[in-house]
Write a protein that holds these residues in place. Structure first.
Motif, PDB file in Angstrom:
ATOM      1  N   PHE A  84       0.668  -1.467  -0.113  1.00  0.00           N
ATOM      2  CA  PHE A  84       0.229   0.037  -0.062  1.00  0.00           C
ATOM      3  C   PHE A  84       1.097   1.179  -0.345  1.00  0.00           C
ATOM      4  N   LYS A  85       2.021   0.835   0.781  1.00  0.00           N
ATOM      5  CA  LYS A  85       2.994   2.067   0.414  1.00  0.00           C
ATOM      6  C   LYS A  85       2.942   2.590  -0.728  1.00  0.00           C
ATOM      7  N   ALA A  86       3.422   1.437  -1.653  1.00  0.00           N
ATOM      8  CA  ALA A  86       3.835   1.893  -2.893  1.00  0.00           C
ATOM      9  C   ALA A  86       3.132   2.064  -3.958  1.00  0.00           C
ATOM     10  N   ILE A  87       1.865   1.786  -4.044  1.00  0.00           N
ATOM     11  CA  ILE A  87       0.583   2.132  -4.443  1.00  0.00           C
ATOM     12  C   ILE A  87      -0.012   2.892  -4.161  1.00  0.00           C
ATOM     13  N   SER A  88       0.479   3.931  -2.993  1.00  0.00           N
ATOM     14  CA  SER A  88      -0.158   5.185  -2.853  1.00  0.00           C
ATOM     15  C   SER A  88       1.262   5.970  -3.620  1.00  0.00           C
ATOM     16  N   GLU A  89       1.664   5.760  -3.646  1.00  0.00           N
ATOM     17  CA  GLU A  89       2.362   6.520  -4.648  1.00  0.00           C
ATOM     18  C   GLU A  89       3.220   6.536  -5.993  1.00  0.00           C
TER      19      GLU A  89
END
Ligand code: THU
Length: 160
Positions: A84-89
């Motif tokens: 979710f960290k990656a996808i939210s960026e």
């Protein structure tokens, strides 16, 4: 969070990075990062600390830890935190994830991803080309494809 792995370890264009996962140095780096992420795990209820390191195809590595909650249900696994960290960026293409989990005193066994995390992986990752690295120590590792750990899955293709 970014990394200079491209220069240091692989010397290949970033879009080819996923083809070089066999490079032991890259796997070792992911495992090291996953061990390091355990220190941030918020686990007052289970005491079971999980760290994950997710390698995007652009070479960046996203760390994750599990985050528990007094209401139990809202708890989040380390793997999903990293995703979710990656996808939210804006990052949606992934090559591999390393996972390390165990009691605070130390990791005693391999920690496989839960079913919910496997489903999240299946949303974004290729079954044959996404690698899941489980580590008990920097030396003891098992590597699976997503297909091996999550066969016959329900994916976005099923809705087409
Ligand atoms: N957990 C993870 O973070 N990842 C896994 O692969 C397995 C389980 C977490 C959830 C919970 O905070 C704790 O470990 C015990 O289940």
């Amino acid at each position: 969070m970014s990394t200079d792995l491209r220069e240091k370890d692989t010397k290949v264009p970033s879009n080819k990075l996923h083809n070089f996962l066999v490079a032991e140095s890259l796997i070792d780096e992911l495992v090291k990062r996953a061990f390091g992420m355990r220190q941030f795990a918020y686990t007052p209820y289970s005491g079971f600390k999980v760290g994950a390191a997710l390698l995007a195809k652009n070479g960046d590595i996203y760390g994750g830890c599990n985050i528990e909650n007094a209401a139990y249900g809202p708890s989040n696994c380390a793997e999903r935190t990293a995703f979710f960290k990656a996808i939210s960026e804006g990052v949606r293409e992934f090559a591999a994830i390393a996972i390390v989990g165990g009691p605070e005193e130390g990791v005693k066994d391999f920690c496989a991803p839960c079913g919910v995390c496997r489903q999240v992986m299946a949303e974004f990752c290729s079954p044959e080309e996404f690698y899941i690295i489980l580590a008990k120590s920097p030396e003891e590792k098992k590597i699976f494809t997503l297909e091996q750990l999550f066969p016959e899955s329900f994916t976005p293709n099923d809705l087409k």
